[in-house]
Design a protein around this motif. Structure first.
Motif, PDB file in Angstrom:
ATOM      1  N   ALA A 151      -5.775  -0.969  -4.915  1.00 45.52           N
ATOM      2  CA  ALA A 151      -4.507  -0.362  -4.503  1.00 45.52           C
ATOM      3  C   ALA A 151      -4.063  -0.959  -3.181  1.00 45.52           C
ATOM      4  N   GLY A 152      -2.776  -0.829  -2.910  1.00 48.56           N
ATOM      5  CA  GLY A 152      -2.252  -1.203  -1.602  1.00 48.56           C
ATOM      6  C   GLY A 152      -1.975  -2.676  -1.446  1.00 48.56           C
ATOM      7  N   THR A 174      -6.624   9.073  -9.111  1.00 52.30           N
ATOM      8  CA  THR A 174      -6.943  10.480  -9.320  1.00 52.30           C
ATOM      9  C   THR A 174      -6.760  11.239  -8.016  1.00 52.30           C
ATOM     10  N   PRO A 175      -5.757  12.113  -7.912  1.00 52.58           N
ATOM     11  CA  PRO A 175      -5.612  12.931  -6.707  1.00 52.58           C
ATOM     12  C   PRO A 175      -6.826  13.844  -6.548  1.00 52.58           C
ATOM     13  N   ALA A 209      -1.485   2.313  -6.089  1.00 49.76           N
ATOM     14  CA  ALA A 209      -2.609   2.004  -6.984  1.00 49.76           C
ATOM     15  C   ALA A 209      -2.096   1.177  -8.154  1.00 49.76           C
ATOM     16  N   GLN A 210      -2.802   0.110  -8.469  1.00 52.88           N
ATOM     17  CA  GLN A 210      -2.381  -0.745  -9.575  1.00 52.88           C
ATOM     18  C   GLN A 210      -2.518   0.005 -10.900  1.00 52.88           C
ATOM     19  N   PRO A 234      -6.501   6.109  -1.845  1.00 50.07           N
ATOM     20  CA  PRO A 234      -7.256   4.868  -1.844  1.00 50.07           C
ATOM     21  C   PRO A 234      -7.751   4.500  -0.443  1.00 50.07           C
ATOM     22  N   HIS A 235      -8.876   3.792  -0.421  1.00 51.98           N
ATOM     23  CA  HIS A 235      -9.563   3.557   0.832  1.00 51.98           C
ATOM     24  C   HIS A 235      -8.957   2.374   1.590  1.00 51.98           C
ATOM     25  N   ASN A 236      -8.724   2.596   2.850  1.00 50.41           N
ATOM     26  CA  ASN A 236      -8.277   1.556   3.781  1.00 50.41           C
ATOM     27  C   ASN A 236      -9.460   1.232   4.694  1.00 50.41           C
ATOM     28  N   PRO A 237      -9.992  -0.007   4.671  1.00 50.75           N
ATOM     29  CA  PRO A 237      -9.343  -1.275   4.319  1.00 50.75           C
ATOM     30  C   PRO A 237      -9.722  -1.890   2.981  1.00 50.75           C
TER      31      PRO A 237
END
Length: 390
Positions: free
Chosen positions: A318-319, A211-212, A204-205, A167-170
């Motif tokens: 996510a996160g 998806t990896p 991830a919620q 998942p993408h940060n931020p």
């Protein structure tokens, strides 16, 4: 019924000696760096306690149960069955990124990063001897997504790798399987590599899923490298352990060819804690944490709607990181400075994530509802700049 995980009391948190609780004075609420305020999962506490009592504090072994344990975790949580024989450990995700980029690029090659993005990405690409090529995420008006046309153009003009954050940060974006599959095809067509930082994947919620990259297609398995860690989900960053995962012969050969010191930099406590975190015994704790984070991300939306409606915020997939656009408040390109100085709330600087971060802040909501409420209330109480006294 899932039992939620509650944050520790503020007084107890202030006894911690990590970066989050030592960077700023005690009158500042620290919501900047990606540490969480929850107690450790019981299985992790037990594993570390046992190691301390036994004096099991030496070098990490050449054979550990971590890879097999992670495979079980990936099967349960993502429906993915990575091969333990195609994994190696290292100290952290950043180190894995650098070591792989050094071998899939030549000095001066360009590496695509999708801004706004985790600030160390810029430094890691340079450390590997490559050059950053920025292809910003597309803002659809309701979500962020990979700019596949921009990535195609960059690859066609010679970029040799994509450093993916998923998942993408931020933003907390979980990239779709379709988007990842298209990315893999683009990379395969140009002989480029994709290095996927999946450190936030366990967070991830459930309604979104994850998806990896290496599970999305045959092309992804041929071009991809995934780097995973228990450190964000289980708050283990200081213990130093990550896994470099591959799914094809050529990529596996490359990772196996890394110097043994890359693997020996793995922390013994990091390996023990990650193994405990990825074990089935920790699943109920992680499920409870996800419920807590779901409530917190919704609380932020409610608080901004009530107290600071000019702030623009989308709940992350996510996160525990909230990406907040404060541009309409007119607080400048780096509003976190004023917020720290006047509201005594420490947030991550938006511009550090790239030019797209101007006017933004990143808020860590891996904490208690009370701290989140206090922080946003303080921020909302700041007077408009044009009405302030000189």
């Amino acid at each position: 019924m899932t039992e939620q995980v509650s944050a520790l009391p503020l007084a107890q948190l202030r006894e911690r000696t990590s970066e989050k609780w030592r960077e700023y004075p005690a009158d500042v609420l620290p919501l900047f760096v990606a540490e969480t305020d929850f107690p450790l999962a019981p299985a992790i506490t037990a594993a570390l306690d046992r190691a301390v009592r036994m004096g099991d504090t030496g070098y990490v072994a050449s054979r550990t149960p971590l890879a097999e344990t992670f495979t079980g975790f990936a099967q349960r949580r993502y429906g993915w069955s990575p091969d333990p024989a195609r994994m190696r450990t290292t100290a952290d995700v950043s180190m894995g990124i650098v070591e792989i980029l050094r071998r899939v690029t030549a000095p001066g090659d360009r590496v695509i990063v999708t801004t706004p993005v985790y600030p160390p990405f810029f430094d890691l690409v340079e450390e590997a001897g490559a050059v950053v090529e920025r292809v910003p995420l597309r803002d659809t008006g309701s979500a962020w997504e990979l700019d596949l046309d921009g990535i195609r153009s960059a690859l066609e003009s010679g970029a040799r790798a994509v450093l993916l954050c998923n998942p993408h940060n931020p933003t907390g974006t979980v990239h779709s399987a379709a988007s990842l599959s298209a990315l893999a095809e683009l990379a395969a067509a140009r002989g480029a590599a994709v290095v996927s930082d999946e450190i936030h994947a366990p967070l991830a919620q459930p309604g979104t899923g994850f998806t990896p990259f290496l599970n999305v297609s045959d092309a992804a398995r041929e071009v991809g490298y995934a780097i995973v860690s228990a450190s964000k989900a289980f708050n283990l960053a200081g213990l130093k352990c990550a896994l470099m995962v591959t799914a094809a012969d050529d990529t596996t050969r490359l990772v196996r060819g890394l110097p043994v010191e890359v693997e020996w930099r793995t922390g013994q406590f990091g390996m023990l804690a990650a193994t405990a975190g990825f074990s089935p015994e920790s699943d109920p704790w992680l499920d409870g944490l996800l419920v807590t984070l779901d409530e917190n991300r919704r609380l932020i939306a409610e608080l901004f709607a009530e107290h600071l409606p000019a702030a623009r915020y989308r709940m992350p997939d996510a996160g525990y990181l909230a990406w907040i656009d404060l541009t309409d408040l007119g607080w400048g390109t780096n509003p976190s400075r004023r917020i720290l100085r006047e509201a005594k709330v420490a947030l991550h600087f938006g511009p550090a994530f790239g030019a797209e971060g101007a006017g933004h802040v990143r808020l860590n909501f891996g904490t208690s509802p009370e701290i989140i409420t206090e922080a946003i209330t303080r921020i909302a109480a700041l007077p408009p700049l044009e009405t302030r006294d000189a």
